[in-house]
Design a protein around this motif. Structure first.
Motif, short mmCIF file in Angstrom:
data_model
loop_
_atom_site.label_atom_id
_atom_site.label_comp_id
_atom_site.label_asym_id
_atom_site.label_seq_id
_atom_site.Cartn_x
_atom_site.Cartn_y
_atom_site.Cartn_z
N GLU A 136 15.18 1.41 7.03
CA GLU A 136 14.64 0.07 6.83
C GLU A 136 15.58 -1.03 7.31
OE1 GLU A 136 11.60 -1.05 5.15
OE2 GLU A 136 11.02 0.98 5.63
N GLY A 137 16.85 -0.67 7.53
CA GLY A 137 17.83 -1.69 7.92
C GLY A 137 18.16 -2.64 6.79
N ALA A 138 18.21 -2.10 5.57
CA ALA A 138 18.51 -2.89 4.38
C ALA A 138 19.60 -2.19 3.59
CB ALA A 138 17.26 -3.06 3.53
N SER A 139 20.11 -2.86 2.57
CA SER A 139 21.12 -2.23 1.73
C SER A 139 20.44 -1.28 0.73
CB SER A 139 21.92 -3.28 0.98
OG SER A 139 21.09 -3.92 0.03
N ALA A 140 21.22 -0.32 0.24
CA ALA A 140 20.69 0.63 -0.74
C ALA A 140 20.28 -0.10 -2.02
CB ALA A 140 21.71 1.71 -1.05
N GLY A 141 21.00 -1.14 -2.40
CA GLY A 141 20.65 -1.92 -3.59
C GLY A 141 19.32 -2.62 -3.44
N ALA A 142 19.07 -3.18 -2.24
CA ALA A 142 17.80 -3.86 -2.00
C ALA A 142 16.64 -2.86 -2.02
CB ALA A 142 17.84 -4.59 -0.66
N VAL A 143 16.88 -1.67 -1.47
CA VAL A 143 15.85 -0.64 -1.48
C VAL A 143 15.57 -0.20 -2.91
CG1 VAL A 143 15.33 1.74 -0.80
CG2 VAL A 143 16.31 0.15 0.87
N LYS A 144 16.63 -0.03 -3.71
CA LYS A 144 16.44 0.38 -5.10
C LYS A 144 15.65 -0.67 -5.87
CE LYS A 144 18.95 1.95 -9.22
NZ LYS A 144 17.76 2.07 -9.93
N GLU A 145 15.99 -1.95 -5.70
CA GLU A 145 15.25 -3.02 -6.38
C GLU A 145 13.78 -3.05 -5.94
OE1 GLU A 145 17.08 -6.84 -5.99
OE2 GLU A 145 19.05 -6.08 -6.63
N SER A 146 13.57 -2.85 -4.66
CA SER A 146 12.20 -2.85 -4.12
C SER A 146 11.40 -1.69 -4.70
CB SER A 146 12.25 -2.75 -2.60
OG SER A 146 10.96 -2.60 -2.06
N LEU A 147 12.02 -0.52 -4.76
CA LEU A 147 11.33 0.66 -5.31
C LEU A 147 11.07 0.50 -6.80
CD1 LEU A 147 13.12 3.53 -3.38
CD2 LEU A 147 10.73 2.85 -3.18
N ASP A 148 12.03 -0.05 -7.52
CA ASP A 148 11.83 -0.28 -8.95
C ASP A 148 10.69 -1.26 -9.20
OD1 ASP A 148 13.87 1.46 -9.61
OD2 ASP A 148 15.38 -0.11 -9.89
N ALA A 149 10.63 -2.32 -8.39
CA ALA A 149 9.54 -3.30 -8.53
C ALA A 149 8.20 -2.65 -8.19
CB ALA A 149 9.80 -4.50 -7.63
N ALA A 150 8.18 -1.81 -7.15
CA ALA A 150 6.94 -1.13 -6.76
C ALA A 150 6.47 -0.18 -7.86
CB ALA A 150 7.16 -0.36 -5.46
N LYS A 151 7.41 0.57 -8.43
CA LYS A 151 7.05 1.50 -9.51
C LYS A 151 6.50 0.75 -10.72
CE LYS A 151 10.56 4.95 -8.36
NZ LYS A 151 11.82 5.56 -8.80
N LYS A 152 7.16 -0.39 -11.05
CA LYS A 152 6.72 -1.17 -12.21
C LYS A 152 5.32 -1.74 -11.97
CE LYS A 152 8.18 -4.90 -15.24
NZ LYS A 152 9.20 -5.90 -15.53
N LYS A 153 5.09 -2.28 -10.78
CA LYS A 153 3.78 -2.84 -10.46
C LYS A 153 2.72 -1.75 -10.47
CE LYS A 153 1.43 -6.03 -7.42
NZ LYS A 153 1.56 -6.96 -6.31
N PHE A 154 3.07 -0.59 -9.93
CA PHE A 154 2.13 0.53 -9.90
C PHE A 154 1.78 0.97 -11.32
CE2 PHE A 154 0.86 4.95 -9.57
CZ PHE A 154 0.01 4.93 -8.49
N GLN A 155 2.79 1.11 -12.17
CA GLN A 155 2.54 1.55 -13.54
C GLN A 155 1.72 0.52 -14.33
OE1 GLN A 155 6.52 2.27 -14.93
NE2 GLN A 155 6.52 4.40 -14.23
N ASN A 156 1.96 -0.76 -14.08
CA ASN A 156 1.21 -1.79 -14.80
C ASN A 156 -0.27 -1.80 -14.39
OD1 ASN A 156 3.44 -2.64 -16.21
ND2 ASN A 156 3.95 -4.28 -14.78
N ASN A 157 -0.55 -1.45 -13.16
CA ASN A 157 -1.93 -1.49 -12.68
C ASN A 157 -2.62 -0.15 -12.71
OD1 ASN A 157 -2.23 -4.33 -11.84
ND2 ASN A 157 -0.49 -3.82 -10.53
N PHE A 158 -1.94 0.90 -13.07
CA PHE A 158 -2.56 2.22 -13.04
C PHE A 158 -3.07 2.60 -14.39
CE2 PHE A 158 -2.50 6.90 -12.97
CZ PHE A 158 -3.39 7.09 -11.94
#
Length: 136
Positions: free
Chosen positions: A114-136
């Motif tokens: 992705e050309g991003a830092s590992a921290g940014a990827v982790k934050e992005s994945l955590d936000a995606a998981k949270k949004k997915f869980q809230n809407n699932f």
């Protein structure tokens, strides 16, 4: 009085009948015969309606049996559609990163792609998981 009786399956057993009650013996034998008939009919129906003969499972295992019922198939299809519709709520970047994570890529590998830092990827994945869980 003890009477030896073989049921319709050939299994011998002993009946103990109180003295002076031959009607009890007749009722017991009628019940046993009727019960055995009902069991044989149920086994015959089950064998007729299975894709493979049930005795084949002893030799082949579950690999030859079609274990999914129509209800399970419909439920799985509905769950897949629900997951797909929930995933569409995420941004393309988050979808892509979740897909890479599901392909067993590490955070560092995803960050490199992705050309991003590992921290940014982790934050992005955590936000995606949270949004997915809230809407699932």
């Amino acid at each position: 009085m003890k009477i030896h009786y073989n049921d319709p399956y050939g299994s011998p057993f002993e009946l103990i009948i109180p003295d002076g009650e031959p009607e009890a013996l007749k009722e017991i034998i009628e019940y046993l015969n009727e019960n055995a008939r009902l069991i044989r009919n149920a086994e015959r129906r089950e064998a007729y309606h299975t894709l493979y003969h049930l005795e084949a499972l002893d030799y082949e295992g579950n690999s030859i049996a079609y274990l999914d019922t129509p209800e399970h198939i419909v439920i799985r299809k509905e769950e897949a559609e629900h997951i797909q519709s929930t995933l569409t709520l995420l941004t393309e970047t988050k979808q892509r990163r979740l897909w890479m994570l599901s392909e067993n890529m590490t955070l560092c590998e995803i960050a490199a792609v992705e050309g991003a830092s590992a921290g940014a990827v982790k934050e992005s994945l955590d936000a995606a998981k949270k949004k997915f869980q809230n809407n699932f």
